[in-house]
Design an enzyme around this catalytic site. Structure first.
Site, short mmCIF file in Angstrom:
data_model
loop_
_atom_site.label_atom_id
_atom_site.label_comp_id
_atom_site.label_asym_id
_atom_site.label_seq_id
_atom_site.Cartn_x
_atom_site.Cartn_y
_atom_site.Cartn_z
CG ASP A 1 -42.26 1.89 -9.99
OD1 ASP A 1 -40.87 1.40 -9.93
OD2 ASP A 1 -43.63 1.95 -9.32
CB SER B 1 -40.12 0.48 -5.81
OG SER B 1 -40.38 -0.18 -7.44
CD GLN C 1 -37.93 0.94 -9.39
OE1 GLN C 1 -37.65 -0.35 -9.45
NE2 GLN C 1 -38.74 2.46 -8.66
#
Length: 287
Positions: free
Chosen positions: A204, A228, A278
């Site tokens: 991430d 996110s 993502q």
């Protein structure tokens, strides 16, 4: 083991508080919200703690629902959805202030032989031919507000080396493609679950950056609000998170203030070990 990696492993080593319930903390130096990779790694560890030792995560799918508060613990509640002959399935809910901030579904599988193929690794410079991230940050630290400089230069548990140098300031429009080498800065051990949780944490760190590259903005210039929204990850093959891994990332689309990002993770000798997708909020601020 340097303190940074020891602290990261401690961060991922959740406290069991009841059957299927675990408590996680956040670093004392967190900003206004909890880092998304931390929540993914902790949730995966919570799920792994309820699974037999010979089964390891092969995929996870997660949603970020609310910003995490770094000042209070996060409670992880695991639902043992299914224990099958080949696969084990878990759902994890992360809770703060009585509300869900994150949820995740994860599936676990014992290693078994089968068909095998993969895409080749991109032909890029290796980590030994690239400057360290700390050196790159030190070169521009004078442009960072004084109140943020210590954090900007602080030691980190994850070392990164960028094939395409990041644009901290004065970002120029470029193709939404990025290649980053990363690894934990010291040995972790032989626990597969720990390596998976550390890689989930690492996954991430730069992925959302890719979708803003065509738009000439950076996180440092205050022109974009980001977060996110979801995160999915597949573990294909064995790896070590404390050895160099190449994160090959691209962003096929950005629209409606959202950016979609993909990443493939390779060992230094070209083995594809994991893939990530993502979607993130990238809302222009108008500054």
């Amino acid at each position: 083991m340097p303190d940074q990696v020891e602290n990261l492993l401690s961060l991922l080593d959740l406290e069991p508080i009841e059957v299927n319930l675990f408590r996680g903390e956040s670093p004392a130096d967190s900003w206004q919200r909890v880092f998304g990779g931390q929540v993914i790694g902790q949730a995966l560890m919570a799920a792994q703690r309820t699974v037999e030792d010979d089964r390891h995560c092969h995929s996870l799918h997660a949603y970020f629902i609310r910003p995490g508060d770094p000042k209070v613990p996060i409670v992880y509640e695991v639902d043992r959805s299914r224990d099958g002959r080949s696969f084990t399935t878990r759902r994890v809910i992360a809770i703060q202030h009585g509300k869900q901030i994150f949820n995740m579904a994860a599936s676990f599988h014992a290693f078994e032989e089968g068909f095998d193929h993969q895409f080749p690794m991109p032909d890029v410079l290796g980590p030994d031919d690239l400057p360290s991230e700390l050196d790159m940050r030190a070169a521009v630290v004078d442009r960072v507000p004084k109140s943020m400089r210590d954090r900007f230069l602080r030691p980190r548990p994850i070392e990164q080396r960028f094939v395409e140098p990041p644009s901290y300031f004065d970002a120029e429009k470029r193709e939404p493609v990025s290649h980053v080498w990363f690894r934990a800065v010291s040995p972790i051990g032989d626990d597969v679950a720990q390596h998976q949780c550390v890689l989930a944490y690492m996954s991430d760190m730069t992925l959302l950056d890719t979708c803003i590259m065509p738009h000439g903005v950076s996180w440092m210039d205050g022109k974009v609000q980001s977060a996110s929204l979801d995160h999915a990850m597949w573990f294909h093959r064995s790896f070590k998170a404390d050895e160099w891994l190449l994160y090959a990332q691209d962003a096929p689309s950005a629209s409606f203030a959202r950016g979609f990002n993909r990443g493939n993770i390779f060992t230094q000798d070209g083995v594809l070990v994991a893939s990530v997708t993502q979607e993130g909020l990238i809302r222009p601020t108008g500054r």
